[in-house]
Design an enzyme around this catalytic site. Structure first.
Site, PDB file in Angstrom:
ATOM      1  N   TRP A 243      -1.246   5.225  -7.743  1.00 54.93           N
ATOM      2  CA  TRP A 243      -0.399   6.119  -6.935  1.00 54.93           C
ATOM      3  C   TRP A 243       0.194   7.186  -7.856  1.00 54.93           C
ATOM      4  CZ3 TRP A 243       5.378   5.297  -6.222  1.00 54.93           C
ATOM      5  CH2 TRP A 243       5.914   6.243  -5.342  1.00 54.93           C
ATOM      6  N   ASP A 324       3.792  -3.798  -7.064  1.00 57.16           N
ATOM      7  CA  ASP A 324       4.267  -2.757  -6.159  1.00 57.16           C
ATOM      8  C   ASP A 324       3.703  -3.106  -4.778  1.00 57.16           C
ATOM      9  OD1 ASP A 324       4.862  -0.529  -4.702  1.00 57.16           O
ATOM     10  OD2 ASP A 324       3.958   0.914  -6.078  1.00 57.16           O
ATOM     11  N   LYS A 360       6.083   2.266   5.222  1.00 55.04           N
ATOM     12  CA  LYS A 360       4.833   2.250   6.008  1.00 55.04           C
ATOM     13  C   LYS A 360       4.847   1.179   7.088  1.00 55.04           C
ATOM     14  CE  LYS A 360       3.822   4.546   2.268  1.00 55.04           C
ATOM     15  NZ  LYS A 360       3.119   5.720   1.904  1.00 55.04           N
TER      16      LYS A 360
HETATM   17  N1  KET Z   1       4.089   2.501  -4.058  1.00 53.43           N
HETATM   18  C1  KET Z   1       2.913   2.954  -3.601  1.00 53.43           C
HETATM   19  C2  KET Z   1       1.671   2.306  -4.087  1.00 53.43           C
HETATM   20  C3  KET Z   1       2.892   3.999  -2.687  1.00 53.43           C
HETATM   21  O1  KET Z   1       1.714   4.402  -2.236  1.00 53.43           O
HETATM   22  C4  KET Z   1       4.087   4.594  -2.268  1.00 53.43           C
HETATM   23  C5  KET Z   1       4.076   5.743  -1.358  1.00 53.43           C
HETATM   24  C6  KET Z   1       5.289   4.067  -2.769  1.00 53.43           C
HETATM   25  C7  KET Z   1       5.245   3.019  -3.662  1.00 53.43           C
HETATM   26  C8  KET Z   1       6.632   4.576  -2.411  1.00 53.43           C
HETATM   27  O2  KET Z   1       6.925   4.823  -1.120  1.00 53.43           O
HETATM   28  P1  KET Z   1       8.456   4.858  -0.647  1.00 53.43           P
HETATM   29  O3  KET Z   1       8.465   5.757   0.510  1.00 53.43           O
HETATM   30  O4  KET Z   1       9.297   5.345  -1.798  1.00 53.43           O
HETATM   31  O5  KET Z   1       8.797   3.461  -0.307  1.00 53.43           O
HETATM   32  N2  KET Z   1       3.059   6.437  -1.169  1.00 53.43           N
HETATM   33  C9  KET Z   1       2.859   7.541  -0.233  1.00 53.43           C
HETATM   34  C10 KET Z   1       3.960   8.519  -0.140  1.00 53.43           C
HETATM   35  C11 KET Z   1       4.406   9.123  -1.426  1.00 53.43           C
HETATM   36  O6  KET Z   1       3.588   9.553  -2.235  1.00 53.43           O
HETATM   37  O7  KET Z   1       5.636   9.163  -1.635  1.00 53.43           O
HETATM   38  C12 KET Z   1       1.521   8.195  -0.549  1.00 53.43           C
HETATM   39  O8  KET Z   1       0.846   7.808  -1.506  1.00 53.43           O
HETATM   40  O9  KET Z   1       1.120   9.086   0.221  1.00 53.43           O
END
Ligand code: KET
Length: 515
Positions: A243, A324, A360
């Site tokens: 990510w 994660d 998500k």
């Molecule tokens: N870990 C992974 C692997 C991940 O894909 C995301 C978010 C997060 C943590 C953090 O998300 P949060 O909203 O802080 O709980 N991924 C999507 C959004 C982003 O990049 O912020 C994405 O990959 O599109």
């Protein structure tokens, strides 16, 4: 705007203005006229080879007045009778202690910022895609950048359990007092139980330090600071690719990291041998960052046997696993199944870290709700670890927001809502699976080159890692108005069945016609 014109005198020496944020101002009175001296906003106008300092007025009307110019003239004269140049820009409040007088100059309006040396940051590789998408007016445009679930009409989706939980919360008329630093108790309990299962030994023995975080990102960051503080010099191993924000998080927390092999472009699958070899080769006691399920961006997860081997190597090397978990429920549609990797490590009695996100699986993207869990070998250690996590959180954001925490606590803690949530999640995961299949069918039907597109079906979760390179991804956006990240990842959660064929055309064109 305060400054519209300026007048400079060279070398107005002396002390005066103090720092007051951006514009440092000093009111001086000369000839009965009050003016402000803006020390920071000066430019150098080299008349007669000397520096100048600026005098600026509050308004055009003042500058245009004859009295203003007369007073300027008087000031220059006053300066010109006082000593030699030192290029200082200071002015005293009650007098002008300039030392040099030979040069005087007049400036056009210039407002030079103290932030001039700050360059423009590049757009974020993921969230920046949404900004570009919003600016596009093409009717076929498609946002497959950010991993955010959309309905078949490509609209954002608020889960019905979330709405129900919010109604419950409103009915109760709950207050908006600060939460404790560690967050909402009911949330912390619910989130740990969701992750490990309520009857898990780590919970029964109170060996988990759980602190509510600002979603997955904020929770990862808390852990990163803890690593930097208590394991100085320890490295975090990150999958290649991963990510996009992982590296930023550890960089900003000043935690060294390196990559382990994960994706094999030749097999479009997991480079398991490479992964194991790199984890083995890392310095003893490293942190190994693992995606609990639905690896982002590849959509390729280890099998349960492979997870066992990964755990073996991590144990052998005394490494510390750091999970994660941002997609629990989204990989298989089952919350328990998607937590099996974490539970496997916990069952071995290992100490481990797990960051969770409800962006998500509960669609709570903007509520910023998640948690950091640290499983320790004793409850005593867990208490101490928790106290330090709180210490890290307090000066960063003081305490976390309450709304999302209450939603999660209500949904997970209420058997009816919990069951309904599971059904809704299956629905979301199911819709993604169905567009995945339709995309594969469209690609296979339209592409006569013999290319095998079946890797799309093997990948799981929200994303498909298409293998398109940067130039091909650019073509997807520039020619086809399909917005995606430049690593070739597409979010199938942003695709509708109606647009599968269009997307297939775009992929085939980009793959075959752009190198
Ligand atoms: N870990 C992974 C692997 C991940 O894909 C995301 C978010 C997060 C943590 C953090 O998300 P949060 O909203 O802080 O709980 N991924 C999507 C959004 C982003 O990049 O912020 C994405 O990959 O599109």
């Amino acid at each position: 705007m305060a400054v519209v014109a300026s007048f400079g005198v060279h070398g107005c020496g002396g002390a005066g203005a103090s720092h007051r944020g951006g514009a440092q101002t000093e009111t001086v009175t000369d000839g009965g006229l009050s003016m402000r001296w803006y020390r920071m906003m000066w430019c150098r106008w080299w008349l007669h080879g000397g520096g100048i300092c600026l005098m600026m007025s509050e308004a055009w009307s003042e500058i245009q007045s004859v009295r203003w110019w007369v007073s300027i003239f008087n000031l220059v004269k006053a300066n010109s009778m006082l000593g030699t140049s030192n290029h200082s820009t200071f002015l005293a409040k009650d007098s002008i202690r300039a030392k040099s007088f030979t040069r005087a100059s007049m400036n056009v309006a210039v407002k030079v910022s103290r932030f001039n040396d700050i360059t423009m940051a590049p757009p974020d590789p993921i969230l920046g895609v949404s900004e570009a998408f919003r600016a596009d007016t093409h009717e076929m445009k498609l946002n497959l950048g950010v991993g955010a679930y959309r309905t078949e009409d490509l609209q954002p989706y608020v889960l019905s359990v979330v709405k129900k939980a919010e109604t419950l919360m409103l009915d109760r008329g709950e207050n908006k007092e600060y939460l404790p630093i560690e967050g909402l108790d009911a949330f912390n309990k619910a989130t740990a139980e969701l992750l490990f299962g309520a009857d898990n030994a780590v919970i029964q023995q109170q060996r988990v330090a759980t602190v509510q975080g600002l979603s997955g990102t904020g929770s990862l960051r808390l852990a990163a600071v803890l690593i930097e503080r208590y394991f100085p010099g320890s490295k975090v191993l990150i999958s290649s690719p991963t990510w996009g924000n992982h590296k930023n998080i550890f960089n900003d927390a000043r935690v060294p990291w390196s990559e382990y092999r994960y994706y094999d472009p030749k097999t479009v699958g997991l480079d398991f041998d490479g992964m194991i070899a790199d984890i083995k080769a890392a310095p003893e006691g490293s942190f190994v960052l693992l995606h609990g399920c639905a690896h982002n961006p590849t959509g390729i997860d280890p099998t349960s046997e492979q997870w066992e081997t990964i755990a073996d190597v991590i144990q052998e090397k005394n490494h510390i696993p750091f999970f994660d978990v941002a997609y629990q429920g989204f990989a298989s549609g089952s919350l328990d199944e998607d937590a099996s990797s974490v539970r496997l490590f916990a069952a071995r009695g290992m100490e481990l870290l797990i960051a969770q996100s409800y962006s998500k699986n509960l669609g709570l993207y903007a509520e910023r709700i998640g948690a950091i869990n640290i499983v320790c070998s004793s409850s005593d250690a867990a208490q101490r670890v928790k106290s330090q996590l709180k210490r890290i959180a307090r000066p960063m954001y003081s305490n976390p927001p309450i709304h999302g925490a209450r939603i999660v606590a209500n949904v997970v803690g209420n058997p009816d809502l919990f069951n309904e949530w599971k059904e809704e999640m299956e629905l979301m995961a199911g819709r993604i699976k169905s567009v995945r299949k339709k995309l594969y069918d469209s690609l296979s039907a339209k592409d006569n080159s013999g290319k095998d597109w079946s890797f799309i079906l093997k990948q799981i979760g929200m994303f498909s890692f298409t293998g398109l390179n940067k130039a091909q991804s650019d073509n997807m956006t520039n020619k086809w108005h399909v917005y995606m990240t430049k690593d070739g990842r597409i979010s199938l959660a942003g695709l509708s069945s109606a647009k599968c064929e269009y997307l297939a055309d775009a992929i085939i064109d980009s793959y075959h016609n752009i190198s």
